[in-house]
Design an enzyme around this catalytic site. Structure first.
Site, PDB file in Angstrom:
ATOM      1  N   THR A 178       0.816  -1.208   0.000  1.00 26.64           N
ATOM      2  CA  THR A 178       0.000   0.000   0.000  1.00 26.64           C
ATOM      3  C   THR A 178       0.851   1.259   0.000  1.00 26.64           C
ATOM      4  O   THR A 178       0.401   2.320  -0.436  1.00 26.64           O
ATOM      5  CB  THR A 178      -0.944  -0.013   1.221  1.00 26.64           C
ATOM      6  OG1 THR A 178      -1.625  -1.274   1.252  1.00 26.64           O
ATOM      7  CG2 THR A 178      -1.976   1.095   1.166  1.00 26.64           C
ATOM      8  N   TYR A 193       5.005 -12.617   3.895  1.00 28.60           N
ATOM      9  CA  TYR A 193       3.794 -12.059   3.278  1.00 28.60           C
ATOM     10  C   TYR A 193       3.398 -12.934   2.096  1.00 28.60           C
ATOM     11  O   TYR A 193       4.105 -12.989   1.093  1.00 28.60           O
ATOM     12  CB  TYR A 193       4.056 -10.621   2.848  1.00 28.60           C
ATOM     13  CG  TYR A 193       2.891  -9.897   2.205  1.00 28.60           C
ATOM     14  CD1 TYR A 193       1.587 -10.359   2.298  1.00 28.60           C
ATOM     15  CD2 TYR A 193       3.112  -8.713   1.495  1.00 28.60           C
ATOM     16  CE1 TYR A 193       0.538  -9.685   1.710  1.00 28.60           C
ATOM     17  CE2 TYR A 193       2.065  -8.020   0.906  1.00 28.60           C
ATOM     18  CZ  TYR A 193       0.781  -8.510   1.009  1.00 28.60           C
ATOM     19  OH  TYR A 193      -0.263  -7.837   0.418  1.00 28.60           O
ATOM     20  N   LYS A 220       1.656 -12.914   7.105  1.00 30.34           N
ATOM     21  CA  LYS A 220       0.518 -12.117   6.647  1.00 30.34           C
ATOM     22  C   LYS A 220      -0.130 -12.923   5.538  1.00 30.34           C
ATOM     23  O   LYS A 220       0.448 -13.090   4.466  1.00 30.34           O
ATOM     24  CB  LYS A 220       0.969 -10.749   6.142  1.00 30.34           C
ATOM     25  CG  LYS A 220      -0.167  -9.910   5.566  1.00 30.34           C
ATOM     26  CD  LYS A 220       0.332  -8.603   4.950  1.00 30.34           C
ATOM     27  CE  LYS A 220      -0.815  -7.837   4.306  1.00 30.34           C
ATOM     28  NZ  LYS A 220      -0.364  -6.597   3.619  1.00 30.34           N
ATOM     29  N   ILE A 231      -3.139  -6.872   8.977  1.00 26.57           N
ATOM     30  CA  ILE A 231      -2.358  -5.798   8.367  1.00 26.57           C
ATOM     31  C   ILE A 231      -3.266  -5.205   7.306  1.00 26.57           C
ATOM     32  O   ILE A 231      -3.585  -5.851   6.311  1.00 26.57           O
ATOM     33  CB  ILE A 231      -1.025  -6.313   7.810  1.00 26.57           C
ATOM     34  CG1 ILE A 231      -0.154  -6.812   8.981  1.00 26.57           C
ATOM     35  CG2 ILE A 231      -0.303  -5.222   7.027  1.00 26.57           C
ATOM     36  CD1 ILE A 231       1.168  -7.416   8.573  1.00 26.57           C
TER      37      ILE A 231
END
EC number: 4.3.3.7
Length: 295
Positions: A47, A135, A163, A204
């Protein structure tokens, strides 16, 4: 000990009109999260648009956020790369800057095998002494971290969490079963409660950029045994969550923040601004929830 429980914001990076980082606005965003219920700040995750940052800028953004937070909440630095030596370099630099943990997306484009994935994380693990969050986001990387692979990664002393953004709840449950020592964070805002239900401890979150308290509250309700409250809030937020992903992240969340008066600028190319049709859908979702937006 967990890096955090609750809501970690996947912080956006604000840009000026000429596309340089707007550090003044970035400071205000950090302060916003320090004043609200955000439990951790993830800087330069997807992001935050690190894929369009040169290394010096990437590390300067990480340094700025760490210094601004000044130990008041955990700061986790996104330093993933599909080049293992580059991932090691960024990891060591982030640790030197004072990051509390590292977020590592799996290798992408060149992808590798599950064996290569294990070797990649071994190299990173051996180079640092702070917690690593793996991730897993196959929709972006083309590579899925299988539960059996995560079991192997969990043997590395600095790999502490995952994540999980595969969207596959069965897979998340298998990871929880095989790796009880690993903390699981939802990587999807629409799956916070489902992932908590199989052993997750937080999220997250993109949503937390605009609704930090509500995002935290979903997790807090659930972990405190108030399951119905968590479920109700998850469902109440679903229209906004859907609108935040109507185009590729972080295009909509930046637009939402601009509507709310944060003035974070546009994303960098190749990302563009929203279509007018989708912008109106996003605006309606915000207004329907009760968020004041600029005309």
């Amino acid at each position: 000990m967990s890096l955090f429980k609750g809501s970690g914001v996947a912080l956006i990076t604000p840009f000026k009109d000429e596309e340089s980082v707007d550090f003044e606005t970035l400071g205000r965003l950090v302060d916003f999260h320090l004043e609200h219920k955000t439990d951790a700040i993830i800087v330069c995750g997807t992001t935050g648009e690190p894929s369009t940052m040169p290394d010096d800028e990437h590390l300067e953004v990480i340094r700025f956020v760490i210094d601004r937070v000044a130990g008041r909440k955990p700061v986790i630095a996104g330093v993933g790369s599909n080049h293992t030596k580059h991932a090691v370099y960024l990891s060591k630099k982030a640790q030197e800057l004072g990051a509390d943990g590292l977020l590592h997306v799996t290798p992408y484009y060149n992808k590798t095998t599950q064996k290569g994935l294990i070797e990649h994380f071994k190299e990173i693990n051996d180079a640092v002494s702070i917690p690593i969050i793996v991730y897993n986001v196959p929709s972006r990387t083309g590579l899925n971290v299988l539960p059996e692979t995560m079991k192997e990664l969990a043997k590395l002393p600095n790999v502490k969490a995952i994540k999980e953004a595969s969207g596959n709840i069965t897979q998340v449950a298998e990871i929880a079963m095989l790796c009880p020592e690993i903390d699981i964070y939802s990587g999807n805002d629409d799956q916070i409660v489902p992932i908590l239900s199989v052993g997750g401890i937080g999220v997250i979150s993109v949503l937390a950029n605009i609704l930090p308290d509500e995002t935290h509250d979903i997790v807090e309700y659930f972990l405190n045994g108030e399951i119905e409250k968590a479920r109700e809030l998850q469902l109440k937020l679903l229209p906004i969550i859907k609108a935040l992903f109507i185009e590729v992240n972080p295009i909509p969340v930046k637009e939402a923040m601009n509507m709310m008066g944060f003035n974070v600028g546009k994303p960098r190319l190749p990302l563009t601004t929203m279509t007018e049709k989708n912008r109106e859908i996003l605006k309606k979702a915000l207004v329907d929830y009760g968020i004041s937006v600029k005309e």
